[in-house]
Design a protein around this motif. Structure first.
Motif, PDB file in Angstrom:
ATOM      1  N   VAL A 142     -41.787   1.799  -7.278  1.00 34.59           N
ATOM      2  CA  VAL A 142     -40.910   0.811  -6.635  1.00 34.59           C
ATOM      3  C   VAL A 142     -40.508  -0.274  -7.630  1.00 34.59           C
ATOM      4  O   VAL A 142     -39.340  -0.687  -7.699  1.00 34.59           O
ATOM      5  CB  VAL A 142     -41.607   0.177  -5.414  1.00 34.59           C
ATOM      6  CG1 VAL A 142     -40.788  -0.990  -4.874  1.00 34.59           C
ATOM      7  CG2 VAL A 142     -41.807   1.216  -4.313  1.00 34.59           C
ATOM      8  N   LEU A 143     -41.468  -0.748  -8.421  1.00 34.98           N
ATOM      9  CA  LEU A 143     -41.175  -1.799  -9.399  1.00 34.98           C
ATOM     10  C   LEU A 143     -40.176  -1.325 -10.446  1.00 34.98           C
ATOM     11  O   LEU A 143     -39.249  -2.057 -10.815  1.00 34.98           O
ATOM     12  CB  LEU A 143     -42.474  -2.254 -10.085  1.00 34.98           C
ATOM     13  CG  LEU A 143     -43.459  -3.053  -9.221  1.00 34.98           C
ATOM     14  CD1 LEU A 143     -44.745  -3.320  -9.993  1.00 34.98           C
ATOM     15  CD2 LEU A 143     -42.827  -4.367  -8.775  1.00 34.98           C
ATOM     16  N   PHE A 144     -40.351  -0.102 -10.918  1.00 35.43           N
ATOM     17  CA  PHE A 144     -39.428   0.432 -11.912  1.00 35.43           C
ATOM     18  C   PHE A 144     -38.044   0.683 -11.295  1.00 35.43           C
ATOM     19  O   PHE A 144     -37.020   0.561 -11.984  1.00 35.43           O
ATOM     20  CB  PHE A 144     -39.973   1.722 -12.523  1.00 35.43           C
ATOM     21  CG  PHE A 144     -40.863   1.498 -13.710  1.00 35.43           C
ATOM     22  CD1 PHE A 144     -40.364   0.980 -14.888  1.00 35.43           C
ATOM     23  CD2 PHE A 144     -42.218   1.818 -13.644  1.00 35.43           C
ATOM     24  CE1 PHE A 144     -41.179   0.776 -15.990  1.00 35.43           C
ATOM     25  CE2 PHE A 144     -43.040   1.615 -14.742  1.00 35.43           C
ATOM     26  CZ  PHE A 144     -42.527   1.091 -15.919  1.00 35.43           C
ATOM     27  N   LEU A 145     -38.007   1.048 -10.019  1.00 33.85           N
ATOM     28  CA  LEU A 145     -36.714   1.216  -9.345  1.00 33.85           C
ATOM     29  C   LEU A 145     -35.976  -0.116  -9.283  1.00 33.85           C
ATOM     30  O   LEU A 145     -34.756  -0.189  -9.540  1.00 33.85           O
ATOM     31  CB  LEU A 145     -36.931   1.777  -7.933  1.00 33.85           C
ATOM     32  CG  LEU A 145     -35.659   1.980  -7.084  1.00 33.85           C
ATOM     33  CD1 LEU A 145     -34.715   2.971  -7.788  1.00 33.85           C
ATOM     34  CD2 LEU A 145     -36.032   2.465  -5.690  1.00 33.85           C
ATOM     35  N   CYS A 146     -36.701  -1.181  -8.959  1.00 33.86           N
ATOM     36  CA  CYS A 146     -36.100  -2.516  -8.959  1.00 33.86           C
ATOM     37  C   CYS A 146     -35.617  -2.887 -10.360  1.00 33.86           C
ATOM     38  O   CYS A 146     -34.556  -3.516 -10.515  1.00 33.86           O
ATOM     39  CB  CYS A 146     -37.120  -3.541  -8.464  1.00 33.86           C
ATOM     40  SG  CYS A 146     -37.595  -3.350  -6.743  1.00 33.86           S
ATOM     41  N   ASP A 147     -36.388  -2.486 -11.363  1.00 31.53           N
ATOM     42  CA  ASP A 147     -36.019  -2.755 -12.759  1.00 31.53           C
ATOM     43  C   ASP A 147     -34.693  -2.077 -13.094  1.00 31.53           C
ATOM     44  O   ASP A 147     -33.806  -2.685 -13.709  1.00 31.53           O
ATOM     45  CB  ASP A 147     -37.139  -2.230 -13.671  1.00 31.53           C
ATOM     46  CG  ASP A 147     -36.830  -2.448 -15.151  1.00 31.53           C
ATOM     47  OD1 ASP A 147     -36.268  -3.477 -15.484  1.00 31.53           O
ATOM     48  OD2 ASP A 147     -37.164  -1.562 -15.965  1.00 31.53           O
ATOM     49  N   LEU A 148     -34.518  -0.824 -12.659  1.00 31.12           N
ATOM     50  CA  LEU A 148     -33.274  -0.087 -12.916  1.00 31.12           C
ATOM     51  C   LEU A 148     -32.100  -0.729 -12.196  1.00 31.12           C
ATOM     52  O   LEU A 148     -31.008  -0.878 -12.770  1.00 31.12           O
ATOM     53  CB  LEU A 148     -33.427   1.362 -12.468  1.00 31.12           C
ATOM     54  CG  LEU A 148     -34.229   2.292 -13.367  1.00 31.12           C
ATOM     55  CD1 LEU A 148     -34.400   3.661 -12.694  1.00 31.12           C
ATOM     56  CD2 LEU A 148     -33.550   2.452 -14.727  1.00 31.12           C
ATOM     57  N   VAL A 149     -32.302  -1.098 -10.946  1.00 33.63           N
ATOM     58  CA  VAL A 149     -31.216  -1.699 -10.159  1.00 33.63           C
ATOM     59  C   VAL A 149     -30.777  -3.027 -10.755  1.00 33.63           C
ATOM     60  O   VAL A 149     -29.577  -3.280 -10.928  1.00 33.63           O
ATOM     61  CB  VAL A 149     -31.666  -1.889  -8.694  1.00 33.63           C
ATOM     62  CG1 VAL A 149     -30.605  -2.660  -7.910  1.00 33.63           C
ATOM     63  CG2 VAL A 149     -31.907  -0.540  -8.024  1.00 33.63           C
ATOM     64  N   LEU A 150     -31.743  -3.865 -11.078  1.00 30.51           N
ATOM     65  CA  LEU A 150     -31.414  -5.184 -11.632  1.00 30.51           C
ATOM     66  C   LEU A 150     -30.747  -5.055 -13.012  1.00 30.51           C
ATOM     67  O   LEU A 150     -29.834  -5.812 -13.320  1.00 30.51           O
ATOM     68  CB  LEU A 150     -32.683  -6.037 -11.743  1.00 30.51           C
ATOM     69  CG  LEU A 150     -33.296  -6.493 -10.410  1.00 30.51           C
ATOM     70  CD1 LEU A 150     -34.625  -7.192 -10.645  1.00 30.51           C
ATOM     71  CD2 LEU A 150     -32.325  -7.434  -9.683  1.00 30.51           C
ATOM     72  N   SER A 151     -31.214  -4.103 -13.800  1.00 29.78           N
ATOM     73  CA  SER A 151     -30.611  -3.885 -15.118  1.00 29.78           C
ATOM     74  C   SER A 151     -29.148  -3.451 -14.978  1.00 29.78           C
ATOM     75  O   SER A 151     -28.292  -3.833 -15.782  1.00 29.78           O
ATOM     76  CB  SER A 151     -31.396  -2.819 -15.884  1.00 29.78           C
ATOM     77  OG  SER A 151     -32.711  -3.251 -16.129  1.00 29.78           O
ATOM     78  N   ALA A 152     -28.874  -2.626 -13.966  1.00 29.20           N
ATOM     79  CA  ALA A 152     -27.502  -2.149 -13.746  1.00 29.20           C
ATOM     80  C   ALA A 152     -26.585  -3.271 -13.290  1.00 29.20           C
ATOM     81  O   ALA A 152     -25.372  -3.240 -13.554  1.00 29.20           O
ATOM     82  CB  ALA A 152     -27.520  -1.033 -12.716  1.00 29.20           C
ATOM     83  N   LEU A 153     -27.151  -4.254 -12.607  1.00 25.88           N
ATOM     84  CA  LEU A 153     -26.337  -5.355 -12.081  1.00 25.88           C
ATOM     85  C   LEU A 153     -26.075  -6.450 -13.088  1.00 25.88           C
ATOM     86  O   LEU A 153     -25.228  -7.322 -12.866  1.00 25.88           O
ATOM     87  CB  LEU A 153     -27.024  -5.949 -10.836  1.00 25.88           C
ATOM     88  CG  LEU A 153     -27.142  -5.030  -9.623  1.00 25.88           C
ATOM     89  CD1 LEU A 153     -27.938  -5.714  -8.514  1.00 25.88           C
ATOM     90  CD2 LEU A 153     -25.767  -4.615  -9.111  1.00 25.88           C
ATOM     91  N   LEU A 154     -26.817  -6.445 -14.200  1.00 28.39           N
ATOM     92  CA  LEU A 154     -26.632  -7.484 -15.210  1.00 28.39           C
ATOM     93  C   LEU A 154     -25.309  -7.337 -15.948  1.00 28.39           C
ATOM     94  O   LEU A 154     -24.889  -6.240 -16.248  1.00 28.39           O
ATOM     95  CB  LEU A 154     -27.795  -7.445 -16.205  1.00 28.39           C
ATOM     96  CG  LEU A 154     -29.162  -7.893 -15.669  1.00 28.39           C
ATOM     97  CD1 LEU A 154     -30.212  -7.764 -16.760  1.00 28.39           C
ATOM     98  CD2 LEU A 154     -29.082  -9.346 -15.189  1.00 28.39           C
TER      99      LEU A 154
END
Length: 437
Positions: A425-437
């Motif tokens: 879950v944490l890594f999924l959040c990491d991917l999502v946030l990275s994509a939104l930057l």
């Protein structure tokens, strides 16, 4: 010392103070320490060369590399009584430079701050039950995938430094110009170093760098920006000490980089220590020593220290106690008087060591059950995405997110732990946030 006590030393159970009472054991530990130092001594040259791409002055980074290694070996030897050498890690220094600074656009001072924050989290994990939970809860396939992926990343970096690969006109990569003197020198260095390694020559990496550099000098092959530093320059070293920039500590890029570096430090160290420690009972203290030194290395102005894979050469030479690490640390201190020789070392001499080190790290693939696709594919994603995206954090994220999904799809939910769910879950959040930057 009777026969039983000697057997305890061999099993790595005798306290350091007891081992120091036997001259025969002292001699063996000293030989092991010197052997381990020569096996990893290339880091004195390689680490500054990699951190140079992050903007840290090479002539000052040399001191940071040596001093952090000295401190790390002393802490490991005295606190953990383990024959493990700590130096700025190959792999994490690549993340520090090519992901945090080059790819994410942060400064080296911010990268140092990220290293320190990540190390604090690492320390909290190492000194609590979290270390045991993660050691048992994270699948071996993912641990192996991380090490192998970082290894392949290093191979790519080494090939580029050797100019054996370059950006292609009709493809992503293409073969470099094989007529360039620097490329030919790198090929010679690779063949020589491989020969020495296969023959188990003590200090083979160091010898390979030395001989290749001498041939480079003979034919006038030298980098335009070679380091030039002597022991007298240590007075300038304070320019990179305690320079961490925490001004963006609450920014998304800073937080994401901290998360990724923490995962690298924890899982790379965990996998390596589990693989080389003669006595598993000393894992926890060795893990703790590694975490503390990684924090200190940030203050000293370099990328985090980790347990060196080359410690295995010291262990194979008979090292069983912390005296091995202490001797290696003393060798690092002595090496400070010989750093002017670095100005004669071209990247073509360093590249072979980076390539071979990366290849050795990829040996971890043998720990993965490739007949179980739900094990193999997440690890495969980690291995290929780290070098292809030049981002260790991206590789980790895809691997940890995919693992629980495939296990659920395969009906193997029982193989999942709470840790794999949480990290997924944490890594999924990491991917999502990275994509939104």
């Amino acid at each position: 010392m009777d026969k039983k006590q000697r057997e305890e030393v061999v099993a790595n159970k005798l306290p350091l103070r007891e081992a120091l009472k036997d001259k025969t054991l002292i001699k063996r530990e000293m030989i092991a320490g010197v052997t381990g130092f020569f096996a990893i001594s290339y880091i004195i040259i390689v680490n500054p060369m990699i951190l140079k791409d992050a903007g840290i002055p090479t002539d000052l980074s040399v001191f940071a590399t040596i001093i952090s290694s000295l401190v790390g070996c002393l802490i490991m030897g005295i606190w953990a009584n383990a024959p493990v050498i700590l130096t700025p890690g190959m792999g994490v220094n690549a993340f520090f430079t090519y992901t945090v600074v080059v790819a994410m656009g942060l400064s080296w001072q911010e990268a140092v701050a990220i290293s320190m924050v990540s190390s604090v989290i690492y320390i909290l994990i190492a000194f609590t039950k979290l270390s045991e939970i993660l050691a048992k809860g994270i699948p071996d396939a993912l641990k192996a995938g991380i090490t192998a992926g970082i290894g392949l990343f290093l191979v790519e970096i080494g090939l580029e430094k050797a100019q054996l690969i370059q950006q292609g006109k009709n493809s992503i990569l293409a073969l470099g110009d094989m007529t360039k003197p620097a490329t030919l020198l790198a090929i010679f260095g690779l063949l020589l170093t491989l020969f020495l390694f296969i023959r188990n020559v003590t200090g083979g990496f160091f010898i390979g760098i030395l001989v290749t550099s001498l041939i480079g000098i003979l034919f006038g092959i030298k980098d335009q920006a070679s380091p030039s530093v002597g022991i007298g320059d240590i007075t300038k070293y304070s320019a990179i000490v305690a320079k961490g920039d925490f001004s963006r500590i609450i920014s998304i890029p800073f937080i994401l980089a901290c998360f990724s570096m923490t995962m690298i430090l924890v899982f790379e160290s965990m996998g390596l220590l589990e693989g080389i420690m003669p006595n598993p009972k000393k894992f926890k203290k060795a893990f703790q020593a590694s975490s503390v030194t990684s924090f200190i290395s940030g203050i000293l102005g370099t990328s985090p220290t980790v347990a060196a894979a080359e410690s295995a050469s010291a262990i194979e030479s008979g090292g069983r106690t912390g005296l091995t690490a202490i001797v290696a640390g003393m060798m690092f201190a002595i090496s400070m008087f010989f750093i002017p020789l670095l100005s004669f070392v071209p990247q073509a001499a360093i590249a072979p060591v980076i390539i071979i080190t990366g290849a050795l790290m990829m040996n971890q693939l043998s720990r993965i059950n490739m007949f179980d696709f739900s094990d193999w594919f997440p690890a495969f994603l980690i291995v290929v995405l780290i070098p292809f995206t030049t981002s260790i954090s991206t590789g980790l994220a895809f691997g940890f997110v995919t693992y629980p999904i495939l296990k659920i799809a395969a009906g193997k939910v029982r193989e999942l732990t709470v840790a794999t769910y949480i990290l997924g879950v944490l890594f999924l959040c990491d991917l999502v946030l990275s994509a939104l930057l």
